[in-house]
Scaffold this motif. Structure first.
Motif, PDB file in Angstrom:
ATOM      1  N   ALA A 137       0.827  -1.219   0.000  1.00 27.30           N
ATOM      2  CA  ALA A 137       0.000   0.000   0.000  1.00 27.30           C
ATOM      3  C   ALA A 137       0.858   1.265   0.000  1.00 27.30           C
ATOM      4  O   ALA A 137       0.795   2.090   0.904  1.00 27.30           O
ATOM      5  CB  ALA A 137      -0.958  -0.004   1.188  1.00 27.30           C
ATOM      6  N   GLY A 138       1.639   1.413  -1.076  1.00 22.74           N
ATOM      7  CA  GLY A 138       2.570   2.538  -1.160  1.00 22.74           C
ATOM      8  C   GLY A 138       1.921   3.897  -1.256  1.00 22.74           C
ATOM      9  O   GLY A 138       2.579   4.916  -1.024  1.00 22.74           O
TER      10      GLY A 138
ATOM     11  N   THR B 253       6.884  -1.945  -4.027  1.00 25.00           N
ATOM     12  CA  THR B 253       5.658  -1.530  -3.359  1.00 25.00           C
ATOM     13  C   THR B 253       4.456  -1.854  -4.224  1.00 25.00           C
ATOM     14  O   THR B 253       4.583  -2.030  -5.443  1.00 25.00           O
ATOM     15  CB  THR B 253       5.675  -0.022  -3.017  1.00 25.00           C
ATOM     16  OG1 THR B 253       4.576   0.290  -2.151  1.00 25.00           O
ATOM     17  CG2 THR B 253       5.570   0.837  -4.273  1.00 25.00           C
ATOM     18  N   THR B 254       3.287  -1.979  -3.593  1.00 27.37           N
ATOM     19  CA  THR B 254       2.046  -2.244  -4.311  1.00 27.37           C
ATOM     20  C   THR B 254       1.128  -1.031  -4.256  1.00 27.37           C
ATOM     21  O   THR B 254       1.106  -0.300  -3.261  1.00 27.37           O
ATOM     22  CB  THR B 254       1.305  -3.449  -3.696  1.00 27.37           C
ATOM     23  OG1 THR B 254       1.041  -3.175  -2.304  1.00 27.37           O
ATOM     24  CG2 THR B 254       2.132  -4.715  -3.816  1.00 27.37           C
ATOM     25  N   THR B 255       0.380  -0.841  -5.337  1.00 30.07           N
ATOM     26  CA  THR B 255      -0.625   0.219  -5.377  1.00 30.07           C
ATOM     27  C   THR B 255      -1.574  -0.070  -6.526  1.00 30.07           C
ATOM     28  O   THR B 255      -1.372  -1.012  -7.291  1.00 30.07           O
ATOM     29  CB  THR B 255       0.019   1.604  -5.519  1.00 30.07           C
ATOM     30  OG1 THR B 255      -0.953   2.616  -5.246  1.00 30.07           O
ATOM     31  CG2 THR B 255       0.596   1.829  -6.917  1.00 30.07           C
TER      32      THR B 255
ATOM     33  N   TYR C 126      -1.326  -3.788  -8.439  1.00 25.03           N
ATOM     34  CA  TYR C 126      -1.964  -5.038  -8.005  1.00 25.03           C
ATOM     35  C   TYR C 126      -3.211  -5.382  -8.819  1.00 25.03           C
ATOM     36  O   TYR C 126      -3.701  -6.510  -8.755  1.00 25.03           O
ATOM     37  CB  TYR C 126      -2.285  -5.004  -6.511  1.00 25.03           C
ATOM     38  CG  TYR C 126      -3.327  -3.991  -6.079  1.00 25.03           C
ATOM     39  CD1 TYR C 126      -4.680  -4.214  -6.304  1.00 25.03           C
ATOM     40  CD2 TYR C 126      -2.951  -2.837  -5.413  1.00 25.03           C
ATOM     41  CE1 TYR C 126      -5.634  -3.291  -5.897  1.00 25.03           C
ATOM     42  CE2 TYR C 126      -3.899  -1.906  -4.996  1.00 25.03           C
ATOM     43  CZ  TYR C 126      -5.235  -2.141  -5.246  1.00 25.03           C
ATOM     44  OH  TYR C 126      -6.177  -1.227  -4.850  1.00 25.03           O
ATOM     45  N   LYS C 127      -3.721  -4.433  -9.602  1.00 23.50           N
ATOM     46  CA  LYS C 127      -4.868  -4.718 -10.463  1.00 23.50           C
ATOM     47  C   LYS C 127      -4.439  -5.470 -11.732  1.00 23.50           C
ATOM     48  O   LYS C 127      -5.266  -6.090 -12.413  1.00 23.50           O
ATOM     49  CB  LYS C 127      -5.588  -3.427 -10.842  1.00 23.50           C
ATOM     50  CG  LYS C 127      -6.321  -2.769  -9.662  1.00 23.50           C
ATOM     51  CD  LYS C 127      -7.075  -1.535 -10.117  1.00 23.50           C
ATOM     52  CE  LYS C 127      -7.855  -0.909  -8.966  1.00 23.50           C
ATOM     53  NZ  LYS C 127      -9.007  -1.701  -8.541  1.00 23.50           N
ATOM     54  N   LYS C 128      -3.158  -5.391 -12.048  1.00 28.22           N
ATOM     55  CA  LYS C 128      -2.665  -6.004 -13.278  1.00 28.22           C
ATOM     56  C   LYS C 128      -1.620  -7.090 -13.038  1.00 28.22           C
ATOM     57  O   LYS C 128      -1.351  -7.886 -13.943  1.00 28.22           O
ATOM     58  CB  LYS C 128      -2.062  -4.922 -14.182  1.00 28.22           C
ATOM     59  CG  LYS C 128      -3.038  -3.861 -14.637  1.00 28.22           C
ATOM     60  CD  LYS C 128      -2.348  -2.819 -15.499  1.00 28.22           C
ATOM     61  CE  LYS C 128      -3.322  -1.749 -15.980  1.00 28.22           C
ATOM     62  NZ  LYS C 128      -2.634  -0.714 -16.801  1.00 28.22           N
ATOM     63  N   GLU C 129      -0.998  -7.092 -11.857  1.00 26.66           N
ATOM     64  CA  GLU C 129       0.098  -8.017 -11.588  1.00 26.66           C
ATOM     65  C   GLU C 129      -0.114  -8.719 -10.248  1.00 26.66           C
ATOM     66  O   GLU C 129      -0.733  -8.164  -9.342  1.00 26.66           O
ATOM     67  CB  GLU C 129       1.437  -7.274 -11.532  1.00 26.66           C
ATOM     68  CG  GLU C 129       1.827  -6.543 -12.799  1.00 26.66           C
ATOM     69  CD  GLU C 129       3.127  -5.784 -12.617  1.00 26.66           C
ATOM     70  OE1 GLU C 129       4.169  -6.269 -13.096  1.00 26.66           O
ATOM     71  OE2 GLU C 129       3.100  -4.710 -11.994  1.00 26.66           O
TER      72      GLU C 129
END
Length: 327
Positions: A152-153, A174-176, A195-198
């Motif tokens: 949650a960057g 980081t994830t976002t 995170y919506k694509k990977e």
């Protein structure tokens, strides 16, 4: 004086109200601060909704808020580190909760002078998120060249943690979500995972540290991508024995699933229940003034619109901090 208070537990619009209350008086070790800005944190509205009643008992009505920046207008007889007129910032202790108000009392040993190169609004957004990130990453033993995943960057803690980890020489994943990728990249992360694509577990693995800011399955999934001997450090997962003691939980044992994962990979698990810390506020001040940390502010609301500010924060769409300004 006016204060935004939790008057009952329930939905934000029903539980919060601006009330007239008595101005607090100063004890020998305290300062009275005229509030210029207060930043909002999820813990605030979760308390208002009644989700933390078991951990934090409130005598209602209770003024909301833990983060503050402002000006010292009065000091106790034993206070020597501050003078009238000093510009300060703080994450106040739980027993002094109530920063969304015209004035607040704070123990002087929990206060630092605010960074000189930023506004009151920007400064108010740093204490809770900054101290939380520092304490969690210090517990993990963060060092140069460590490979770290920060979940949650775009959040308050995550955006600070990215900058802090990079300033300490770490390699940061980081994830976002898709809409936040570009501005999270601008914070300095080496690899931003949409995170919506990977699937972050396919991109980041064999890590030295995973910083869990999301909890639930993310806490346990961290053990899939941590290297043997690494550290999972969490602010929302199950307490460890040390934080359970601080939180007043007696006869605590780690959940069996977590204990098994720790043993299987010889991984350290650390949980942070953040404690106010003036020395770390001074560290943040220097990093901001040196340009290593930049405050991330999403929206600034007026005091009169404080309830709206909390409703917006609760949507989870904020990019950085949500601030109430009393300047």
């Amino acid at each position: 004086m006016k204060a935004l208070q939790i008057v009952k537990y329930g939905e934000i619009k029903d539980s919060l109200s601006i009330n007239e209350i008595d101005k607090p008086s100063v004890k020998p070790n305290e300062i009275l601060v005229e509030v210029k800005a207060a930043s909002l944190n999820p813990i605030d509205y979760k308390m208002a909704e009644g989700h933390l009643k078991e951990l934090v008992s409130l005598k209602l009505s209770a003024t909301i808020g833990f983060d503050v920046s402002g000006v010292v207008v009065e000091k106790g007889a034993d206070v020597s580190d501050f003078e009238i007129g000093d510009e300060i910032y703080s994450r106040v202790p739980h027993e002094q909760m109530g920063t969304v108000a015209e004035f607040v009392i704070i123990n002087a040993d929990k206060v630092a002078k605010k960074p000189e190169n930023i506004s009151f609004e920007e400064a108010s957004g740093l204490p809770l998120t900054g101290i939380t990130a520092i304490q969690a990453l210090e517990k993990a033993g963060l060092k140069k060249d460590d490979r770290i995943l920060i979940h949650a960057g775009s959040g308050g803690v995550g955006s600070f943690a990215i900058q802090y980890a990079k300033a300490n020489g770490a390699i940061v994943y980081t994830t976002t979500s898709t809409k936040n990728v570009d501005w999270v990249k601008a914070l300095g992360a080496d690899r931003v995972i949409d995170y919506k694509k990977e699937d972050y577990k396919e991109v980041a693995n064999n890590l030295d540290i995973v910083f869990d800011t999301l909890g639930d399955d993310y806490t346990f999934d961290a053990f899939e991508i941590i290297k043997e001997g690494g550290t999972v450090t969490s602010i929302v997962g199950p307490p460890d024995e040390e934080s359970a003691k601080i939180m007043g939980i007696k006869d605590y044992k780690l959940p069996e699933q977590l204990s098994n994962l720790i043993e299987e990979k010889s991984v350290a698990y650390k949980h942070t229940w953040m404690q106010p810390n003036a020395a770390q506020l001074k560290e943040i001040k220097k990093m901001v003034e040196d340009g290593d940390i930049k405050p991330i502010v999403d929206l600034i609301y007026s005091f009169e619109d404080g309830v709206d500010a909390y409703e917006y924060l609760a949507t989870g769409r904020a990019q950085g901090k949500v601030i109430i300004s009393l300047s």
